[in-house]
Write a protein that holds these residues in place. Sequence first.
Motif, PDB file in Angstrom:
ATOM      1  N   LEU A 152       0.847  -1.188   0.000  1.00 38.50           N
ATOM      2  CA  LEU A 152       0.000   0.000   0.000  1.00 38.50           C
ATOM      3  C   LEU A 152       0.880   1.235   0.000  1.00 38.50           C
TER       4      LEU A 152
ATOM      5  N   GLU B  95      -4.678   1.606   0.781  1.00 38.38           N
ATOM      6  CA  GLU B  95      -5.371   0.326   0.638  1.00 38.38           C
ATOM      7  C   GLU B  95      -4.413  -0.708   0.053  1.00 38.38           C
ATOM      8  N   MET B  96      -4.299  -1.861   0.729  1.00 35.13           N
ATOM      9  CA  MET B  96      -3.435  -2.946   0.254  1.00 35.13           C
ATOM     10  C   MET B  96      -3.912  -3.399  -1.119  1.00 35.13           C
ATOM     11  N   HIS B  97      -2.981  -3.500  -2.059  1.00 39.77           N
ATOM     12  CA  HIS B  97      -3.344  -3.940  -3.399  1.00 39.77           C
ATOM     13  C   HIS B  97      -2.208  -4.727  -4.041  1.00 39.77           C
TER      14      HIS B  97
ATOM     15  N   SER C  10      -7.602  -4.848  -4.734  1.00 44.93           N
ATOM     16  CA  SER C  10      -7.427  -3.695  -3.869  1.00 44.93           C
ATOM     17  C   SER C  10      -8.427  -3.843  -2.742  1.00 44.93           C
TER      18      SER C  10
ATOM     19  N   ARG D 152      -4.531   5.413  -2.344  1.00 42.84           N
ATOM     20  CA  ARG D 152      -3.534   5.287  -1.272  1.00 42.84           C
ATOM     21  C   ARG D 152      -4.198   4.734  -0.014  1.00 42.84           C
TER      22      ARG D 152
ATOM     23  N   LYS E 210      -6.319   2.888  -7.910  1.00 43.40           N
ATOM     24  CA  LYS E 210      -5.816   2.206  -6.714  1.00 43.40           C
ATOM     25  C   LYS E 210      -5.487   3.292  -5.697  1.00 43.40           C
TER      26      LYS E 210
END
Length: 172
Positions: free
Chosen positions: A58, A96-98, A77, A94, A92
């Motif tokens: 992230l 947030e794990m993706h 995401s 910022r 995507k």
Amino acid sequence: MSGTTPAPHLTIVRPGEGADGDLGSIGVAFKLWGRDTGGSVSIVEHPFPVGALVPPHLHTREDEYSIVTEGEIGFRSGERETVLGAGGYITKPRGEMHTMWNAGPTPARMIEVISPAGFENFFREIADLLADGPPAPEDVAALGAAYGLEFGHPDWLPDVIARYHLTPPPGG
């Protein structure tokens, strides 16, 4: 003419131009740097070989906008997942794990717009680090931290790897 404003800087990048680098699982082609856009955005292209998976991460400082130009690329995401073919767009955000991966049987490619600019320098530094051989995990973590990048190992990763026959990230 006196009193006229000079024309803004014009950057031209022709097809095939721009420095290239190896990021490990995928590549990078540098197209527009922050210095070309007054820091507002940077643009890179990422080629994805078959089986490629970007380690989940992230961003704490920038948002990314991706446009698939060849093949099929999968995106996860948070809890949302999709596969896009050429012409597909995705944001995507910022924080947030993706992750992204080549979801098809042929090489794929995407354009990445990064806002604000600056993260393109992480790509340059990681490519330079990889050019000297496999880096120590703590060196990659330290470089990521310098750019506000956090790596993760979400619960859903093994399922994505299995479904798409991907190469697991180092340490995963």
